[in-house]
Design a protein around this motif. Structure first.
Motif, short mmCIF file in Angstrom:
data_model
loop_
_atom_site.label_atom_id
_atom_site.label_comp_id
_atom_site.label_asym_id
_atom_site.label_seq_id
_atom_site.Cartn_x
_atom_site.Cartn_y
_atom_site.Cartn_z
N SER A 29 0.83 -1.21 0.00
CA SER A 29 0.00 0.00 0.00
C SER A 29 0.86 1.26 0.00
N ALA A 30 1.86 1.29 0.89
CA ALA A 30 2.74 2.46 0.98
C ALA A 30 3.56 2.64 -0.29
N LYS A 78 2.86 1.48 -3.35
CA LYS A 78 2.00 1.86 -4.47
C LYS A 78 1.65 3.33 -4.42
N LYS A 79 1.34 3.82 -3.23
CA LYS A 79 0.95 5.23 -3.08
C LYS A 79 2.10 6.17 -3.43
N TYR A 80 3.27 5.90 -2.84
CA TYR A 80 4.37 6.86 -3.01
C TYR A 80 5.23 6.59 -4.24
N GLN A 97 3.81 6.72 -6.95
CA GLN A 97 3.12 7.62 -7.88
C GLN A 97 3.37 9.09 -7.54
N SER A 140 10.31 8.42 -8.34
CA SER A 140 9.31 8.59 -7.28
C SER A 140 9.95 8.69 -5.90
N GLU A 166 6.81 11.26 3.98
CA GLU A 166 6.45 10.25 2.99
C GLU A 166 7.54 9.18 2.87
N LYS A 219 7.41 6.82 5.78
CA LYS A 219 6.30 5.86 5.69
C LYS A 219 6.68 4.66 4.85
#
Length: 227
Positions: A26-27, A29-31, A33, A89, A191, A194
């Motif tokens: 989850s982390a 995939k989010k960061y 992007q 990223s 970020e 995380k």
């Protein structure tokens, strides 16, 4: 242990790693992007940190797969999954810096890293043979064989425990480096942390499961001896 309690126990052991893996994915995939403000690719981040620390002999290479990033101490190579190697990223920068953290540990002879390397052959052998001995000891009611399995399993568990300070230290080094060399800005520190913290959870989960299993077999051994 009753059948119901055993089922709950096994379910918990399965859920802990799955939960940790879901946090990482989850982390990441989010960061993955979120573009790093520096615009640097993971390869550039790794190369800059290595150069700034005088590790010119450590190379950086792409490797196929997702989250297959690792540092190879034998070849002195930081290998980054292609998305992190070519991408720019926040997640890619964090992962690249973490793997370089292992190269920095290797360069200075970080004690826990050296200890973990020394444990690799013993841990591999122990993990391969321990369950065979443990299961045979339980079904054949042979406490000596069960004890031998527990001893071998202990080596594998020790490896998992030693991995914790190695990984946390690499993440701490990563945060220090990305800030000091200007890879990320202040608003990106949270970020980056995380991503690194989520990755660390997988090692904590693996260690917890390994210790819980070891304790369970030790209790079985004690119970068999008491009988």
């Amino acid at each position: 242990m009753s059948l119901g309690a055993f089922i709950v126990y096994i379910a918990i052991l399965m859920l802990i790693p799955l939960w940790a893996q879901s946090k990482v994915k989850s982390a990441y995939k989010k960061y993955s992007q979120v573009r790093a403000s520096s615009g640097m690719t993971g390869a550039e981040v790794a190369r800059k940190i290595l150069n700034d620390n005088g590790l010119y002999d450590v190379s950086v290479e792409p490797v196929k797969g997702k989250l297959t990033d690792h540092y190879d101490p034998r070849s002195k190579v930081v290998r980054l999954s292609e998305s992190n190697y070519y991408g720019n990223s926040v997640a890619g920068a964090a992962v690249a810096a973490h793997e370089v953290g292992h190269a920095l540990q290797d360069e200075e002879g970080y004690a826990f890293l050296r200890f973990r390397h020394a444990l690799v052959p013993v841990a591999n052998f122990g993990s391969n043979i321990s369950f065979f001995l443990i299961l045979a000891g339980i079904f054949l009611q042979m406490t000596g064989m069960l004890l031998a399995g527990i001893v071998f399993m202990s080596a594998a568990v020790l490896f998992q425990l030693v991995t914790l300070p190695v990984e946390f230290n690499a993440s701490n080094r990563a945060m220090e480096q990305v800030v000091s060399v200007g890879v990320i800005r202040n608003d990106e520190e949270r970020e980056t942390k995380k991503v690194l913290n989520a990755a660390a959870l997988t090692y904590v989960a693996a260690a917890l499961v390994a210790v819980a299993e070891l304790v369970r077999f030790i209790l079985m051994y004690v119970a068999m001896n008491n009988d």
